[in-house]
Scaffold this active site. Structure first.
Site, mmCIF file in Angstrom:
data_model
loop_
_atom_site.group_PDB
_atom_site.id
_atom_site.type_symbol
_atom_site.label_atom_id
_atom_site.label_comp_id
_atom_site.label_asym_id
_atom_site.label_seq_id
_atom_site.Cartn_x
_atom_site.Cartn_y
_atom_site.Cartn_z
ATOM 1 N N GLU A 103 0.840 -1.200 0.000
ATOM 2 C CA GLU A 103 0.000 0.000 0.000
ATOM 3 C C GLU A 103 0.872 1.245 0.000
ATOM 4 O OE1 GLU A 103 -2.728 -0.326 3.290
ATOM 5 O OE2 GLU A 103 -4.032 -1.661 2.168
ATOM 6 N N ARG A 121 -0.486 8.846 9.513
ATOM 7 C CA ARG A 121 -0.475 7.389 9.708
ATOM 8 C C ARG A 121 -0.079 6.669 8.423
ATOM 9 N NH1 ARG A 121 -5.134 3.242 9.092
ATOM 10 N NH2 ARG A 121 -5.848 4.846 7.668
ATOM 11 N N ARG A 180 -0.565 9.179 1.827
ATOM 12 C CA ARG A 180 -1.926 9.723 1.692
ATOM 13 C C ARG A 180 -1.981 11.245 1.736
ATOM 14 N NH1 ARG A 180 -5.157 5.343 5.423
ATOM 15 N NH2 ARG A 180 -4.846 3.706 3.899
ATOM 16 N N HIS A 214 -10.605 10.685 7.176
ATOM 17 C CA HIS A 214 -10.510 9.226 7.304
ATOM 18 C C HIS A 214 -10.009 8.758 8.660
ATOM 19 C CE1 HIS A 214 -10.084 5.177 5.870
ATOM 20 N NE2 HIS A 214 -8.794 5.153 6.078
ATOM 21 N N HIS A 217 -8.261 10.447 3.439
ATOM 22 C CA HIS A 217 -7.994 9.364 2.487
ATOM 23 C C HIS A 217 -8.203 9.925 1.088
ATOM 24 C CE1 HIS A 217 -8.022 5.567 0.402
ATOM 25 N NE2 HIS A 217 -7.653 4.969 1.523
HETATM 26 C C1 LIG Z 1 -13.407 2.716 5.464
HETATM 27 C C2 LIG Z 1 -12.215 2.464 6.365
HETATM 28 C C3 LIG Z 1 -11.213 1.609 5.953
HETATM 29 C C4 LIG Z 1 -10.105 1.371 6.768
HETATM 30 N N1 LIG Z 1 -9.145 0.476 6.361
HETATM 31 C C5 LIG Z 1 -8.125 0.181 7.208
HETATM 32 C C6 LIG Z 1 -7.170 -0.815 6.869
HETATM 33 O O1 LIG Z 1 -7.255 -1.458 5.829
HETATM 34 N N2 LIG Z 1 -6.166 -1.069 7.752
HETATM 35 C C7 LIG Z 1 -6.029 -0.404 8.934
HETATM 36 O O2 LIG Z 1 -5.082 -0.669 9.695
HETATM 37 N N3 LIG Z 1 -6.934 0.543 9.279
HETATM 38 C C8 LIG Z 1 -7.970 0.835 8.457
HETATM 39 N N4 LIG Z 1 -8.882 1.783 8.822
HETATM 40 C C9 LIG Z 1 -8.766 2.412 10.147
HETATM 41 C C10 LIG Z 1 -9.184 1.389 11.199
HETATM 42 O O3 LIG Z 1 -10.306 0.690 10.747
HETATM 43 C C11 LIG Z 1 -9.498 2.046 12.514
HETATM 44 O O4 LIG Z 1 -8.502 2.938 12.892
HETATM 45 C C12 LIG Z 1 -9.650 0.987 13.612
HETATM 46 O O5 LIG Z 1 -10.586 0.028 13.210
HETATM 47 C C13 LIG Z 1 -10.084 1.646 14.887
HETATM 48 O O6 LIG Z 1 -10.450 0.652 15.787
HETATM 49 P P1 LIG Z 1 -11.040 1.074 17.185
HETATM 50 O O7 LIG Z 1 -11.349 -0.184 17.901
HETATM 51 O O8 LIG Z 1 -10.148 2.059 17.809
HETATM 52 O O9 LIG Z 1 -12.381 1.874 16.811
HETATM 53 P P2 LIG Z 1 -13.708 1.409 16.079
HETATM 54 O O10 LIG Z 1 -13.504 0.159 15.326
HETATM 55 O O11 LIG Z 1 -14.226 2.562 15.342
HETATM 56 O O12 LIG Z 1 -14.675 1.070 17.293
HETATM 57 C C14 LIG Z 1 -15.150 2.102 18.116
HETATM 58 C C15 LIG Z 1 -16.242 1.533 18.977
HETATM 59 O O13 LIG Z 1 -16.586 2.472 19.980
HETATM 60 C C16 LIG Z 1 -17.991 2.557 20.089
HETATM 61 N N5 LIG Z 1 -18.309 3.854 20.666
HETATM 62 C C17 LIG Z 1 -17.961 5.095 20.213
HETATM 63 N N6 LIG Z 1 -18.456 6.031 21.037
HETATM 64 C C18 LIG Z 1 -19.128 5.391 22.024
HETATM 65 C C19 LIG Z 1 -19.886 5.793 23.146
HETATM 66 N N7 LIG Z 1 -20.065 7.087 23.435
HETATM 67 N N8 LIG Z 1 -20.451 4.852 23.923
HETATM 68 C C20 LIG Z 1 -20.331 3.537 23.638
HETATM 69 N N9 LIG Z 1 -19.623 3.089 22.583
HETATM 70 C C21 LIG Z 1 -19.040 4.000 21.787
HETATM 71 C C22 LIG Z 1 -18.468 2.363 18.659
HETATM 72 O O14 LIG Z 1 -19.824 2.000 18.658
HETATM 73 C C23 LIG Z 1 -17.537 1.232 18.231
HETATM 74 O O15 LIG Z 1 -18.006 0.004 18.705
HETATM 75 C C24 LIG Z 1 -10.003 2.029 8.016
HETATM 76 C C25 LIG Z 1 -11.006 2.886 8.433
HETATM 77 C C26 LIG Z 1 -12.113 3.104 7.623
HETATM 78 C C27 LIG Z 1 -13.189 4.030 8.088
#
Ligand SMILES: Cc1cc2nc3c(=O)[nH]c(=O)nc-3n(C[C@H](O)[C@H](O)[C@H](O)COP(=O)(O)OP(=O)(O)OC[C@H]3O[C@@H](n4cnc5c(N)ncnc54)[C@H](O)[C@@H]3O)c2cc1C
Length: 506
Positions: free
Chosen positions: A115, A374, A278, A339, A231
């Site tokens: 990537e 990132r 990016r 993003h 992104h």
């Molecule tokens: C379209 C897209 C593609 C991506 N592709 C990649 C990739 O290929 N590789 C990579 O490394 N990263 C990628 N990323 C980034 C990556 O997906 C995220 O940075 C990562 O998944 C974040 O994980 P997390 O557990 O921190 O948050 P999230 O997976 O966003 O989870 C957050 C959680 O917190 C909960 N939450 C939020 N606020 C509250 C609240 N007030 N009360 C209760 N619950 C709450 C939400 O409901 C959710 O369950 C991508 C992101 C996107 C949007």
């Protein structure tokens, strides 16, 4: 009364992997995971490309992954954190496989993709729906642990802090009808990103920066909030209410960005062409769109093998085909979108924040890995590494809280007011116009004024989930602006027009 031993807010990769480790380390402790929506409402579920890790140390090396990460971070990464994460990555991948994630293999070897910003093929993936597969496996694993309780549709509206000490003691939670406190010895903040601060984002609707704003409210330090990653390629459509991401891996596969004149313009901006990092690609697209007065540029796949594209990227292929775009005959309209938040709640190398008993992991945290920008596919990895380290820290140092938890009666939630949505939309517009890919000092000052005026008109003390989200978006927006005004030079994803010539950046 204590309701659980460990409270996890968020059910993405950060929250669930942390819960799993805790469940295995502490068989006798209750771990409660709350999610404000359903499991699929998360950035993790949307992740397409994959996870970066050096799995083949003959063709690749830790040193090269470290160098690529530092280069993308443009001088603001913490080199010790980068090295720690890169070296821990292979073990975390084996663990994911052990839990049941089936990464793609070719001829009995992991099929590794390349990537933007990576010098080697090192992205483990499950076709183009890696995040969905990882999330499903983690949810199943959590369900199989008797000491984990998962609650969807439970929205945390405030973090609770002890009056006497700088210590987090739980959270105020809404189950839609009522708000009530949940007390715990430790709280893990895993609430993900804040893409909804902008009008056009690849993030789902839940990404309103709640964790970052709630942590700030109880005095946790934020770090690097100015650094928002855009992104370069979400699909541009006439409606565009939920922009669909076209993964960077598609450019890794050979797709080329072209402007309206059909020119492969990226080489004018960077020798890596369409595979530059990016920040560079997003800015270049921004300039091309501005110069040509077009709402998008184009992604050209016409020279590539259509069947191979469909095999490698089934979800993207299906989405595009459903819109009637034939990738072997026409180009795909794309544009940049907010993003990823590189900044967030500042943590140490074990996920500890500046508030005692409050940990943070995943996109809501600023660990020092990403610096000013990132590197693609380093974020799922960061969440896995830090959630594991935070759980390990608790295993070594868990001490029950001495706080006496007072029982508070549930409070009724109040109805939504249409004005909340209007304020949210206005904030998103201001942030997109003045605090987007290219910023100006004057624009930042104006945005600060407007956001502060909105802060002043938000109703106080109302128990409403939508209002809390607006408050959080406003708080995050304000932090992004304030931190932007403190920056003295352009760096990574951060770009102020006046600094352009000084820095000789794009
Ligand atoms: C379209 C897209 C593609 C991506 N592709 C990649 C990739 O290929 N590789 C990579 O490394 N990263 C990628 N990323 C980034 C990556 O997906 C995220 O940075 C990562 O998944 C974040 O994980 P997390 O557990 O921190 O948050 P999230 O997976 O966003 O989870 C957050 C959680 O917190 C909960 N939450 C939020 N606020 C509250 C609240 N007030 N009360 C209760 N619950 C709450 C939400 O409901 C959710 O369950 C991508 C992101 C996107 C949007």
């Amino acid at each position: 009364m204590r309701n659980c031993d460990i409270l996890v807010i968020g059910s993405g990769v950060a929250g669930l992997s942390f819960a799993l480790h805790c469940a295995d380390f502490f068989k006798d402790k209750k771990i409660l995971v709350l999610s404000k929506g359903r499991f699929e409402d998360s950035n993790t579920f949307c992740a397409q490309g994959g996870i970066a890790a050096v799995m083949d140390r003959i063709k690749d090396s830790y040193e090269q992954h470290i160098e690529d990460t530092l280069r993308a971070g443009d001088g603001l990464c913490n080199p010790e954190i980068v090295e720690m994460v890169v070296r821990d990555a292979p073990v975390r991948m084996l663990e994911l496989m052990d839990w049941g994630v089936e990464f793609d293999f070719e001829n009995s070897e992991l099929e590794l993709a390349k990537e933007g910003g990576h010098s080697k093929h090192r992205i483990l993936h499950c076709k183009d729906h890696t995040g969905t597969n990882v999330l499903n496996v983690l949810v199943e694993q959590c369900k199989s642990r008797s000491n984990i309780e998962l609650r969807e549709n439970h929205h945390v509206i405030e973090l609770l802090k002890s009056d006497e000490k700088n210590e987090c003691i739980g959270a105020l939670v809404s189950d839609e009808l009522h708000a009530y406190p949940i007390y715990a010895d430790y709280v893990m903040l895993a609430t993900g990103g804040a893409g909804q601060v902008y009008a056009c984002t690849s993030n789902p609707e839940v990404a309103t920066g709640d964790g970052i704003a709630m942590a700030k409210k109880i005095g946790a330090h934020l770090h690097n909030m100015a650094f928002v990653q855009f992104h370069p390629t979400v699909l541009h459509t006439a409606q565009n209410n939920k922009p669909f991401l076209i993964s960077e891996a598609v450019r890794g596969f050979g797709a080329i960005l072209r402007n309206a004149a059909g020119e492969d313009f990226m080489y004018r901006y960077d020798p890596r062409g369409s595979l530059a990092t990016r920040d560079i690609v997003s800015r270049a697209i921004f300039y091309e769109m501005k110069n040509e007065q077009t709402p998008n540029v184009w992604l050209d796949l016409r020279h590539l093998d259509k069947n191979e594209f469909e095999r490698k990227f089934p979800s993207i292929y299906a989405h595009i085909s459903n819109l009637g775009i034939e990738v072997d005959k026409e180009m795909i309209p794309v544009k940049p979108a907010a993003h990823y938040f590189c900044g967030g709640v500042q943590t140490d190398s074990y996920g500890q924040t500046s508030v005692s008993r409050l940990l943070a992991s995943g996109e809501c945290a600023a660990t020092g890995l990403h610096g000013a920008n990132r590197l693609a596919s380093n974020s799922l990895l960061e969440a896995l590494v830090f959630s594991h380290r935070a759980a390990k820290l608790l295993r070594q140092s868990f001490v029950a809280s001495e706080q006496s938890f007072s029982d508070i009666s549930p409070v009724m939630m109040e109805p939504c007011d249409v004005r909340y949505k209007e304020i949210m939309t206005r904030v998103q517009e201001i942030m997109t116009e003045q605090v987007g890919i290219i910023r100006t000092k004057n624009g930042l000052e104006k945005a600060k004024d407007s956001i502060e005026r909105m802060m002043a008109i938000l109703p106080a003390n109302k128990m409403n989930v939508e209002l809390k989200e607006v408050e959080n978006v406003v708080t995050v927006a304000h932090s992004v602006i304030e931190n932007s005004l403190q920056q003295e030079k352009n760096c990574g994803g951060f770009f102020i027009k006046e600094y352009e010539l000084e820095n000789n950046h794009l």
